[in-house]
Design a protein around this motif. Sequence first.
Motif, mmCIF file in Angstrom:
data_model
loop_
_atom_site.group_PDB
_atom_site.id
_atom_site.type_symbol
_atom_site.label_atom_id
_atom_site.label_comp_id
_atom_site.label_asym_id
_atom_site.label_seq_id
_atom_site.Cartn_x
_atom_site.Cartn_y
_atom_site.Cartn_z
ATOM 1 N N GLU A 78 -5.257 1.918 -4.288
ATOM 2 C CA GLU A 78 -4.746 1.967 -2.919
ATOM 3 C C GLU A 78 -5.850 2.319 -1.935
ATOM 4 O O GLU A 78 -5.941 1.723 -0.862
ATOM 5 C CB GLU A 78 -3.604 2.974 -2.800
ATOM 6 C CG GLU A 78 -2.270 2.423 -3.211
ATOM 7 C CD GLU A 78 -1.127 3.305 -2.743
ATOM 8 O OE1 GLU A 78 -1.243 4.542 -2.798
ATOM 9 O OE2 GLU A 78 -0.123 2.732 -2.312
ATOM 10 N N ASP A 82 -7.304 0.036 1.152
ATOM 11 C CA ASP A 82 -7.429 0.523 2.526
ATOM 12 C C ASP A 82 -8.828 0.259 3.070
ATOM 13 O O ASP A 82 -8.991 -0.168 4.219
ATOM 14 C CB ASP A 82 -7.127 2.030 2.605
ATOM 15 C CG ASP A 82 -5.653 2.351 2.456
ATOM 16 O OD1 ASP A 82 -4.811 1.447 2.657
ATOM 17 O OD2 ASP A 82 -5.340 3.521 2.140
ATOM 18 N N HIS A 109 -4.663 -8.887 5.849
ATOM 19 C CA HIS A 109 -3.223 -9.034 5.572
ATOM 20 C C HIS A 109 -2.917 -8.996 4.070
ATOM 21 O O HIS A 109 -1.950 -8.369 3.654
ATOM 22 C CB HIS A 109 -2.678 -10.327 6.186
ATOM 23 C CG HIS A 109 -2.610 -10.308 7.676
ATOM 24 N ND1 HIS A 109 -1.867 -9.400 8.383
ATOM 25 C CD2 HIS A 109 -3.212 -11.074 8.608
ATOM 26 C CE1 HIS A 109 -1.991 -9.596 9.680
ATOM 27 N NE2 HIS A 109 -2.826 -10.615 9.851
ATOM 28 N N LYS A 110 -3.756 -9.651 3.282
ATOM 29 C CA LYS A 110 -3.530 -9.658 1.830
ATOM 30 C C LYS A 110 -3.729 -8.274 1.228
ATOM 31 O O LYS A 110 -2.970 -7.858 0.347
ATOM 32 C CB LYS A 110 -4.419 -10.684 1.152
ATOM 33 C CG LYS A 110 -3.950 -12.104 1.412
ATOM 34 C CD LYS A 110 -4.789 -13.130 0.726
ATOM 35 C CE LYS A 110 -4.253 -14.517 1.085
ATOM 36 N NZ LYS A 110 -4.984 -15.579 0.443
ATOM 37 N N GLY A 112 -3.196 -5.467 2.767
ATOM 38 C CA GLY A 112 -2.005 -4.710 3.169
ATOM 39 C C GLY A 112 -0.787 -5.090 2.352
ATOM 40 O O GLY A 112 -0.005 -4.235 1.960
ATOM 41 N N ALA A 113 -0.633 -6.380 2.076
ATOM 42 C CA ALA A 113 0.519 -6.851 1.306
ATOM 43 C C ALA A 113 0.476 -6.350 -0.132
ATOM 44 O O ALA A 113 1.528 -6.068 -0.723
ATOM 45 C CB ALA A 113 0.575 -8.381 1.322
ATOM 46 N N LYS A 115 -0.446 -3.520 -1.117
ATOM 47 C CA LYS A 115 -0.033 -2.120 -1.147
ATOM 48 C C LYS A 115 1.479 -1.963 -1.102
ATOM 49 O O LYS A 115 2.012 -0.918 -1.443
ATOM 50 C CB LYS A 115 -0.651 -1.367 0.028
ATOM 51 C CG LYS A 115 -2.104 -1.055 -0.187
ATOM 52 C CD LYS A 115 -2.629 -0.157 0.877
ATOM 53 C CE LYS A 115 -1.923 1.155 0.794
ATOM 54 N NZ LYS A 115 -2.394 2.170 1.700
ATOM 55 N N GLU A 116 2.176 -2.990 -0.672
ATOM 56 C CA GLU A 116 3.635 -2.878 -0.523
ATOM 57 C C GLU A 116 4.360 -3.068 -1.808
ATOM 58 O O GLU A 116 4.055 -3.405 -2.801
ATOM 59 C CB GLU A 116 4.125 -3.906 0.498
ATOM 60 C CG GLU A 116 3.606 -3.602 1.875
ATOM 61 C CD GLU A 116 3.995 -4.656 2.906
ATOM 62 O OE1 GLU A 116 4.738 -5.584 2.584
ATOM 63 O OE2 GLU A 116 3.540 -4.513 4.033
#
Length: 116
Positions: A78, A82, A109-110, A112-113, A115-116
């Motif tokens: 993670e 970041d 964007h990838k 960030g995605a 991490k979801e």
Amino acid sequence: MEKNIEVSLLFDFYGELLKPSGRKAVDLYYNEDLSLAEIADEMGITRQGVRDSIKRSELALFEFEEKLGLFKRFGQLENGLDEIAEAAHKIFEQSEDKQIKTLAQNIEHKAGALKE
């Protein structure tokens, strides 16, 4: 990190490795916030039996993490995502090249995605 939160997170990673009775007791105690007495009623065992099951399961969760380190690795992953997203955002902000901006935005964007 507070012990209750740590146990709950370790349970997310390793809960399936626990014995079914321990898994149920830990889930009811940490995730459903039931008291030992409520869990004892639901499981049909004594309050002391619930406490012992939870303590054994907690110990097992910490031992799994010590041996496997999945939670620690997840945290490192993670943090890395970041850093990648932040670097991509800086590149996007500083670049004047449209292709580089598009690529940097896609990376951000990838990351960030993931991490979801």
